[in-house]
Design a protein around this motif. Structure first.
Motif, PDB file in Angstrom:
ATOM      1  N   GLY A 187       2.219  14.864  -2.094  1.00 18.36           N
ATOM      2  CA  GLY A 187       2.717  14.787  -0.331  1.00 18.36           C
ATOM      3  C   GLY A 187       2.137  14.234   0.399  1.00 18.36           C
ATOM      4  O   GLY A 187       3.126  13.473   1.696  1.00 18.36           O
ATOM      5  N   THR A 188       0.307  14.095   0.060  1.00 18.94           N
ATOM      6  CA  THR A 188       0.169  13.138   1.196  1.00 18.94           C
ATOM      7  C   THR A 188      -0.570  11.495   1.210  1.00 18.94           C
ATOM      8  O   THR A 188      -1.527  11.105   2.033  1.00 18.94           O
ATOM      9  N   ARG A 189      -0.286  11.687   0.183  1.00 23.43           N
ATOM     10  CA  ARG A 189       0.081   9.750  -0.182  1.00 23.43           C
ATOM     11  C   ARG A 189       1.195   9.294   0.399  1.00 23.43           C
ATOM     12  O   ARG A 189       2.569   9.395   0.533  1.00 23.43           O
ATOM     13  N   LYS A 190       0.920   7.684   0.717  1.00 21.59           N
ATOM     14  CA  LYS A 190       2.256   7.407   1.665  1.00 21.59           C
ATOM     15  C   LYS A 190       3.103   6.567   0.191  1.00 21.59           C
ATOM     16  O   LYS A 190       2.043   5.833  -0.251  1.00 21.59           O
ATOM     17  N   THR A 191       4.230   7.120   0.784  1.00 20.90           N
ATOM     18  CA  THR A 191       5.081   6.887  -0.852  1.00 20.90           C
ATOM     19  C   THR A 191       6.571   6.919  -0.167  1.00 20.90           C
ATOM     20  O   THR A 191       6.782   7.857   0.885  1.00 20.90           O
ATOM     21  N   VAL A 192       7.702   6.810  -0.392  1.00 19.27           N
ATOM     22  CA  VAL A 192       8.923   6.170  -0.217  1.00 19.27           C
ATOM     23  C   VAL A 192       9.408   6.947  -2.059  1.00 19.27           C
ATOM     24  O   VAL A 192       9.380   6.107  -2.924  1.00 19.27           O
ATOM     25  N   LEU A 193      10.480   7.842  -1.546  1.00 17.44           N
ATOM     26  CA  LEU A 193      11.332   8.112  -3.255  1.00 17.44           C
ATOM     27  C   LEU A 193      12.937   8.200  -2.619  1.00 17.44           C
ATOM     28  O   LEU A 193      12.754   8.290  -1.791  1.00 17.44           O
ATOM     29  N   VAL A 194      13.208   7.577  -3.592  1.00 13.95           N
ATOM     30  CA  VAL A 194      14.577   7.085  -3.558  1.00 13.95           C
ATOM     31  C   VAL A 194      15.662   7.718  -4.765  1.00 13.95           C
ATOM     32  O   VAL A 194      15.292   7.302  -5.470  1.00 13.95           O
ATOM     33  N   SER A 195      16.619   7.906  -3.620  1.00 11.13           N
ATOM     34  CA  SER A 195      17.453   9.152  -4.156  1.00 11.13           C
ATOM     35  C   SER A 195      19.138   8.935  -4.362  1.00 11.13           C
ATOM     36  O   SER A 195      19.065   8.852  -2.741  1.00 11.13           O
ATOM     37  N   ARG A 196      19.533   8.889  -5.322  1.00 12.01           N
ATOM     38  CA  ARG A 196      21.197   8.704  -4.681  1.00 12.01           C
ATOM     39  C   ARG A 196      21.392   9.779  -4.646  1.00 12.01           C
ATOM     40  O   ARG A 196      21.428  10.589  -5.848  1.00 12.01           O
ATOM     41  N   VAL A 197      22.697   9.969  -3.927  1.00 12.68           N
ATOM     42  CA  VAL A 197      22.674  12.182  -3.501  1.00 12.68           C
ATOM     43  C   VAL A 197      23.745  12.082  -3.619  1.00 12.68           C
ATOM     44  O   VAL A 197      24.537  13.305  -2.841  1.00 12.68           O
ATOM     45  N   GLY A 198      25.029  11.437  -3.034  1.00 14.46           N
ATOM     46  CA  GLY A 198      26.310  11.480  -3.746  1.00 14.46           C
ATOM     47  C   GLY A 198      27.312   9.697  -3.332  1.00 14.46           C
ATOM     48  O   GLY A 198      26.284   9.422  -3.515  1.00 14.46           O
ATOM     49  N   GLY A 199      27.958  10.092  -2.724  1.00 18.60           N
ATOM     50  CA  GLY A 199      28.813   8.850  -2.392  1.00 18.60           C
ATOM     51  C   GLY A 199      29.907   8.764  -3.239  1.00 18.60           C
ATOM     52  O   GLY A 199      30.516   9.990  -4.004  1.00 18.60           O
ATOM     53  N   ALA A 200      31.013   7.432  -3.628  1.00 16.46           N
ATOM     54  CA  ALA A 200      32.747   7.580  -4.121  1.00 16.46           C
ATOM     55  C   ALA A 200      32.890   6.350  -4.090  1.00 16.46           C
ATOM     56  O   ALA A 200      32.270   5.632  -3.553  1.00 16.46           O
ATOM     57  N   TRP A 201      33.733   6.256  -5.481  1.00 18.98           N
ATOM     58  CA  TRP A 201      34.403   5.024  -5.518  1.00 18.98           C
ATOM     59  C   TRP A 201      35.467   4.998  -4.476  1.00 18.98           C
ATOM     60  O   TRP A 201      35.735   5.586  -4.527  1.00 18.98           O
ATOM     61  N   ILE A 202      35.409   3.653  -4.966  1.00 17.55           N
ATOM     62  CA  ILE A 202      37.092   3.404  -3.483  1.00 17.55           C
ATOM     63  C   ILE A 202      37.378   2.583  -4.567  1.00 17.55           C
ATOM     64  O   ILE A 202      37.227   1.404  -4.799  1.00 17.55           O
ATOM     65  N   ASP A 203      38.433   3.133  -4.913  1.00 19.43           N
ATOM     66  CA  ASP A 203      39.591   2.336  -6.034  1.00 19.43           C
ATOM     67  C   ASP A 203      40.152   0.676  -5.740  1.00 19.43           C
ATOM     68  O   ASP A 203      39.567  -0.333  -5.913  1.00 19.43           O
ATOM     69  N   ASP A 204      40.919   0.928  -4.599  1.00 20.08           N
ATOM     70  CA  ASP A 204      41.777  -0.068  -3.785  1.00 20.08           C
ATOM     71  C   ASP A 204      40.243  -1.143  -3.287  1.00 20.08           C
ATOM     72  O   ASP A 204      41.163  -2.035  -3.193  1.00 20.08           O
TER      73      ASP A 204
ATOM     74  N   GLY B 205       0.751  -1.012  -0.209  1.00 17.97           N
ATOM     75  CA  GLY B 205      -0.279  -0.084  -0.095  1.00 17.97           C
ATOM     76  C   GLY B 205       0.574   1.299   0.029  1.00 17.97           C
ATOM     77  O   GLY B 205       0.319   2.413  -0.226  1.00 17.97           O
ATOM     78  N   ILE B 206       1.852   1.515  -0.660  1.00 18.81           N
ATOM     79  CA  ILE B 206       2.899   1.921   0.072  1.00 18.81           C
ATOM     80  C   ILE B 206       3.534   2.209  -1.221  1.00 18.81           C
ATOM     81  O   ILE B 206       4.311   1.466  -1.799  1.00 18.81           O
ATOM     82  N   VAL B 207       3.458   3.570  -1.689  1.00 18.47           N
ATOM     83  CA  VAL B 207       4.343   3.621  -3.307  1.00 18.47           C
ATOM     84  C   VAL B 207       6.259   3.496  -3.202  1.00 18.47           C
ATOM     85  O   VAL B 207       6.389   4.615  -2.087  1.00 18.47           O
ATOM     86  N   VAL B 208       6.749   2.958  -3.330  1.00 12.37           N
ATOM     87  CA  VAL B 208       8.152   2.938  -3.843  1.00 12.37           C
ATOM     88  C   VAL B 208       8.946   3.208  -4.666  1.00 12.37           C
ATOM     89  O   VAL B 208       8.494   2.335  -5.865  1.00 12.37           O
ATOM     90  N   ASP B 209       9.412   4.398  -5.086  1.00 12.68           N
ATOM     91  CA  ASP B 209       9.392   4.381  -6.574  1.00 12.68           C
ATOM     92  C   ASP B 209      10.571   5.610  -6.400  1.00 12.68           C
ATOM     93  O   ASP B 209      11.401   6.223  -5.542  1.00 12.68           O
ATOM     94  N   ASN B 210      11.236   5.833  -7.344  1.00 15.50           N
ATOM     95  CA  ASN B 210      12.684   6.664  -7.359  1.00 15.50           C
ATOM     96  C   ASN B 210      11.892   8.198  -8.686  1.00 15.50           C
ATOM     97  O   ASN B 210      12.532   9.096  -8.650  1.00 15.50           O
ATOM     98  N   LYS B 211      11.321   8.129  -8.067  1.00 11.16           N
ATOM     99  CA  LYS B 211      10.207   9.498  -9.512  1.00 11.16           C
ATOM    100  C   LYS B 211       8.606   9.502  -8.413  1.00 11.16           C
ATOM    101  O   LYS B 211       8.199   8.465  -7.729  1.00 11.16           O
ATOM    102  N   PRO B 212       8.282  10.806  -8.469  1.00 11.93           N
ATOM    103  CA  PRO B 212       6.609  10.634  -7.901  1.00 11.93           C
ATOM    104  C   PRO B 212       5.946  10.230  -8.548  1.00 11.93           C
ATOM    105  O   PRO B 212       5.883  10.024  -9.655  1.00 11.93           O
ATOM    106  N   PRO B 213       4.967   9.632  -8.407  1.00 13.20           N
ATOM    107  CA  PRO B 213       3.800   8.767  -8.624  1.00 13.20           C
ATOM    108  C   PRO B 213       2.808   9.948  -9.830  1.00 13.20           C
ATOM    109  O   PRO B 213       2.897  11.235  -8.774  1.00 13.20           O
ATOM    110  N   PRO B 214       2.179   9.541 -10.352  1.00  9.87           N
ATOM    111  CA  PRO B 214       1.012  10.583 -10.973  1.00  9.87           C
ATOM    112  C   PRO B 214      -0.173  11.657 -10.070  1.00  9.87           C
ATOM    113  O   PRO B 214      -0.122  10.883  -9.146  1.00  9.87           O
TER     114      PRO B 214
END
Length: 134
Positions: free
Chosen positions: A39-56, A26-35
């Motif tokens: 903001g009142t519907r139970k929703t989880v929006l997933v977004s990458r906001v940073g981070g880094a590559w550890i080469d070694d 019953g909860i929308v889970v996506d990386n973009k808002p539903p049509p």
């Protein structure tokens, strides 16, 4: 390691790994808002906001925000707690040849009003994944 590094889409990794869990029914889970999102519907929006590559160590360490919405503050907080618990279980999940090595919470759910959606109730949490790419 030799050859090209194939990074997974970590937003889709998280979304696809948790969206069908029973506790998130019953909860929308996506990386973009539903049509029509207000903001009142139970929703989880997933977004990458940073981070880094550890080469070694051959690891990507993306930071992922979970924007958790509900019809009121109590409901949004409940959504945040469910999403948080679901994401923290992703250790050892495989996705497109990549594997989640570890998951750590960087900032637990915190109240964060959404000024773009006046009726919205929102909590935000940030997690770090350690992902070994394919």
């Amino acid at each position: 390691m030799t050859g090209p590094i194939v990074f997974p889409d970590v937003e889709r990794l998280v979304v696809d790994s948790i969206k069908n869990r029973a506790e998130l029914a019953g909860i929308v889970v996506d990386n973009k808002p539903p049509p029509g999102f207000d903001g009142t519907r139970k929703t989880v929006l997933v977004s990458r906001v940073g981070g880094a590559w550890i080469d070694d160590q051959y690891l990507d360490q993306p930071l992922i925000d979970l924007e958790c919405y509900g019809p009121d503050k109590t409901a949004a907080h409940g959504v945040a707690l469910l999403a948080r618990a679901a994401v923290l279980t992703l250790r050892e999940v495989g996705y497109g040849g990549a594997r989640v090595v570890d998951v750590a919470e960087m900032d637990g759910p915190r109240w964060l009003p959404d000024y773009h959606h006046a009726a919205a109730s929102r909590y935000l949490a940030t997690v770090r994944l350690l992902v070994r790419p394919a």
